[in-house]
Design a protein around this motif. Structure first.
Motif, PDB file in Angstrom:
ATOM      1  N   THR A 148     -21.243   0.630   0.179  1.00 21.19           N
ATOM      2  CA  THR A 148     -20.113   0.980  -0.690  1.00 21.19           C
ATOM      3  C   THR A 148     -18.724   1.050  -0.036  1.00 21.19           C
ATOM      4  OG1 THR A 148     -20.489   3.355  -0.352  1.00 21.19           O
ATOM      5  CG2 THR A 148     -21.638   2.289  -2.207  1.00 21.19           C
ATOM      6  N   PRO A 149     -18.542   0.740   1.242  1.00 19.94           N
ATOM      7  CA  PRO A 149     -17.195   0.885   1.817  1.00 19.94           C
ATOM      8  C   PRO A 149     -16.110   0.130   1.054  1.00 19.94           C
ATOM      9  CG  PRO A 149     -18.783   0.619   3.576  1.00 19.94           C
ATOM     10  CD  PRO A 149     -19.526   0.395   2.297  1.00 19.94           C
ATOM     11  N   ARG A 150     -16.426  -1.034   0.491  1.00 22.35           N
ATOM     12  CA  ARG A 150     -15.404  -1.775  -0.265  1.00 22.35           C
ATOM     13  C   ARG A 150     -14.961  -0.997  -1.504  1.00 22.35           C
ATOM     14  NH1 ARG A 150     -19.007  -5.781   1.438  1.00 22.35           N
ATOM     15  NH2 ARG A 150     -18.075  -7.476   2.679  1.00 22.35           N
ATOM     16  N   TYR A 151     -15.920  -0.372  -2.177  1.00 16.15           N
ATOM     17  CA  TYR A 151     -15.578   0.403  -3.381  1.00 16.15           C
ATOM     18  C   TYR A 151     -14.795   1.662  -3.016  1.00 16.15           C
ATOM     19  CZ  TYR A 151     -18.963  -2.704  -5.575  1.00 16.15           C
ATOM     20  OH  TYR A 151     -19.625  -3.820  -6.021  1.00 16.15           O
ATOM     21  N   VAL A 152     -15.142   2.262  -1.889  1.00 18.91           N
ATOM     22  CA  VAL A 152     -14.392   3.429  -1.420  1.00 18.91           C
ATOM     23  C   VAL A 152     -12.949   3.028  -1.131  1.00 18.91           C
ATOM     24  CG1 VAL A 152     -14.190   5.132   0.430  1.00 18.91           C
ATOM     25  CG2 VAL A 152     -16.448   4.592  -0.519  1.00 18.91           C
ATOM     26  N   ALA A 153     -12.775   1.900  -0.451  1.00 19.06           N
ATOM     27  CA  ALA A 153     -11.415   1.430  -0.127  1.00 19.06           C
ATOM     28  C   ALA A 153     -10.629   1.143  -1.406  1.00 19.06           C
ATOM     29  CB  ALA A 153     -11.492   0.180   0.746  1.00 19.06           C
ATOM     30  N   ALA A 154     -11.277   0.540  -2.396  1.00 21.49           N
ATOM     31  CA  ALA A 154     -10.588   0.235  -3.654  1.00 21.49           C
ATOM     32  C   ALA A 154     -10.210   1.512  -4.391  1.00 21.49           C
ATOM     33  CB  ALA A 154     -11.474  -0.642  -4.530  1.00 21.49           C
ATOM     34  N   ALA A 155     -11.097   2.505  -4.385  1.00 23.90           N
ATOM     35  CA  ALA A 155     -10.794   3.776  -5.046  1.00 23.90           C
ATOM     36  C   ALA A 155      -9.637   4.485  -4.349  1.00 23.90           C
ATOM     37  CB  ALA A 155     -12.037   4.662  -5.063  1.00 23.90           C
ATOM     38  N   ARG A 156      -9.581   4.413  -3.023  1.00 21.56           N
ATOM     39  CA  ARG A 156      -8.478   5.035  -2.296  1.00 21.56           C
ATOM     40  C   ARG A 156      -7.160   4.306  -2.570  1.00 21.56           C
ATOM     41  NH1 ARG A 156      -8.202   5.111   2.856  1.00 21.56           N
ATOM     42  NH2 ARG A 156      -7.329   7.200   3.035  1.00 21.56           N
ATOM     43  N   GLU A 157      -7.231   2.992  -2.716  1.00 24.68           N
ATOM     44  CA  GLU A 157      -6.020   2.242  -3.047  1.00 24.68           C
ATOM     45  C   GLU A 157      -5.522   2.625  -4.440  1.00 24.68           C
ATOM     46  OE1 GLU A 157      -4.651  -2.367  -3.803  1.00 24.68           O
ATOM     47  OE2 GLU A 157      -6.115  -1.983  -2.199  1.00 24.68           O
ATOM     48  N   ALA A 158      -6.454   2.774  -5.399  1.00 17.87           N
ATOM     49  CA  ALA A 158      -6.073   3.195  -6.744  1.00 17.87           C
ATOM     50  C   ALA A 158      -5.394   4.563  -6.698  1.00 17.87           C
ATOM     51  CB  ALA A 158      -7.296   3.235  -7.650  1.00 17.87           C
ATOM     52  N   GLN A 159      -5.962   5.463  -5.940  1.00 21.06           N
ATOM     53  CA  GLN A 159      -5.382   6.799  -5.813  1.00 21.06           C
ATOM     54  C   GLN A 159      -3.971   6.731  -5.226  1.00 21.06           C
ATOM     55  OE1 GLN A 159      -7.168   9.394  -2.843  1.00 21.06           O
ATOM     56  NE2 GLN A 159      -6.924  11.151  -4.197  1.00 21.06           N
ATOM     57  N   ALA A 160      -3.780   5.889  -4.231  1.00 16.70           N
ATOM     58  CA  ALA A 160      -2.471   5.771  -3.590  1.00 16.70           C
ATOM     59  C   ALA A 160      -1.403   5.257  -4.558  1.00 16.70           C
ATOM     60  CB  ALA A 160      -2.569   4.845  -2.374  1.00 16.70           C
ATOM     61  N   HIS A 161      -1.839   4.442  -5.540  1.00 16.53           N
ATOM     62  CA  HIS A 161      -0.899   3.898  -6.527  1.00 16.53           C
ATOM     63  C   HIS A 161      -0.747   4.802  -7.747  1.00 16.53           C
ATOM     64  CE1 HIS A 161       0.026  -0.040  -4.781  1.00 16.53           C
ATOM     65  NE2 HIS A 161      -1.247  -0.157  -4.443  1.00 16.53           N
ATOM     66  N   GLY A 162      -1.535   5.864  -7.817  1.00 17.76           N
ATOM     67  CA  GLY A 162      -1.484   6.721  -8.987  1.00 17.76           C
ATOM     68  C   GLY A 162      -2.254   6.180 -10.172  1.00 17.76           C
ATOM     69  N   TRP A 163      -3.188   5.240  -9.930  1.00 20.03           N
ATOM     70  CA  TRP A 163      -4.017   4.694 -10.996  1.00 20.03           C
ATOM     71  C   TRP A 163      -5.277   5.536 -11.152  1.00 20.03           C
ATOM     72  CZ3 TRP A 163      -4.263  -0.590  -8.087  1.00 20.03           C
ATOM     73  CH2 TRP A 163      -2.990  -1.196  -8.094  1.00 20.03           C
TER      74      TRP A 163
END
Length: 275
Positions: A148-163
């Motif tokens: 799951t590291p790719r999904y974790v990275a995507a979720a963290r990117e979403a959080q950083a953008h406020g999505w």
């Protein structure tokens, strides 16, 4: 075996870790996340069908007693009422990449989650496109694994953008899925979704939505799509087995409606209630 666990020197692995060693070391495991409503597990047969297919694909020896009835009893033993339940199955024993045996172990955990049915969310999601991750496309992409590291990275990117979530692309820069959901969209009266060949997880709620839409006579297309083309969608929604249907209110800064999505959601709930 000598062990250093966060600076603590031990003569052996902590209790319980040896049994889960292949899951911890190699991610040699599959999981299902299910919704329980007051003793009912409406999607259990679909979950077991997917899990069993994945175990066979990975070469596990599936016990004869494992069945829908078996899992219902096991799941309700820890989640008799409303809950989010996770079932993880991994390969027993040691070995390195090549396992020494193929018998499975399982672990079930449950977290309370109020509600007697899937609910239509009053607030939709703000979603963007993940720039940092690309998902692979192969025979194993449709499985729910511990890789799951790719999904974790995507979720963290979403959080950083406020999505609230992010749409993740595949290796060919086409729409694949969100961090824990399948993607649907509407253009006119036609319902679209990404085909499994694009690398998305074979979602049980995805399959249910497609069945209900087909029964209602709605035009359906499974289509590969570039993220730029998704801007032409009139409505977008995400689906998974815990949250059901989640309408996207804002995609990449653009406001979207949800009228067709809500009507389809109501059809899905009627099907689940009848079942």
């Amino acid at each position: 075996m000598r062990v250093n666990w966060n600076g603590r020197l031990l003569e052996r692995l902590p209790e319980g870790w040896e049994e889960a060693r292949r899951a911890l070391w190699y991610g040699d495991a599959l999981f299902e996340t299910l919704r329980v409503f007051d003793g009912r597990i409406p999607l259990l047969e679909r979950h077991w069908e997917r899990l069993r297919g994945g175990l066979v694909l990975l070469g596990f020896e599936v016990p004869e007693e494992w069945s829908v009835f078996f899992w219902k009893k096991q799941l309700l033993s820890v989640a008799p009422s409303a809950a989010r339940v996770r079932l993880t199955v991994w390969r027993r024993g040691g070995g390195y990449y090549r396992p020494l045996q193929n018998q499975p172990e399982f672990l079930i955990t449950a977290e309370p989650l109020p509600g007697a049915a899937f609910e239509w969310p009053l607030d939709g999601l703000a979603v963007g496109v993940c720039a940092s991750v690309r998902l692979p496309m192969d025979a194993y992409s449709s499985l729910k694994t511990l890789n799951t590291p790719r999904y974790v990275a995507a979720a963290r990117e979403a959080q950083a953008h406020g999505w609230n979530d992010a749409i993740v692309l595949n290796a060919f820069d086409r729409v694949c899925e969100a961090t824990a959901s399948n993607v649907f969209w509407w253009k006119g009266d036609t319902l679209y979704t990404v085909p499994l060949s694009e690398g998305c997880v074979a979602g049980v709620f995805r399959a249910l939505v497609l069945e209900v839409a087909a029964e209602a006579g709605l035009p359906i297309r499974e289509q590969a799509i570039a993220p730029e083309a998704l801007h032409a969608a009139e409505e977008i929604f995400l689906t998974n087995a815990v949250r059901g249907v989640q309408p996207v209110r804002i995609f990449a800064g653009t406001q979207l409606g949800s009228q067709r999505t809500q009507a389809l959601f109501e059809r899905v709930c009627a099907r689940l209630g009848a079942g």
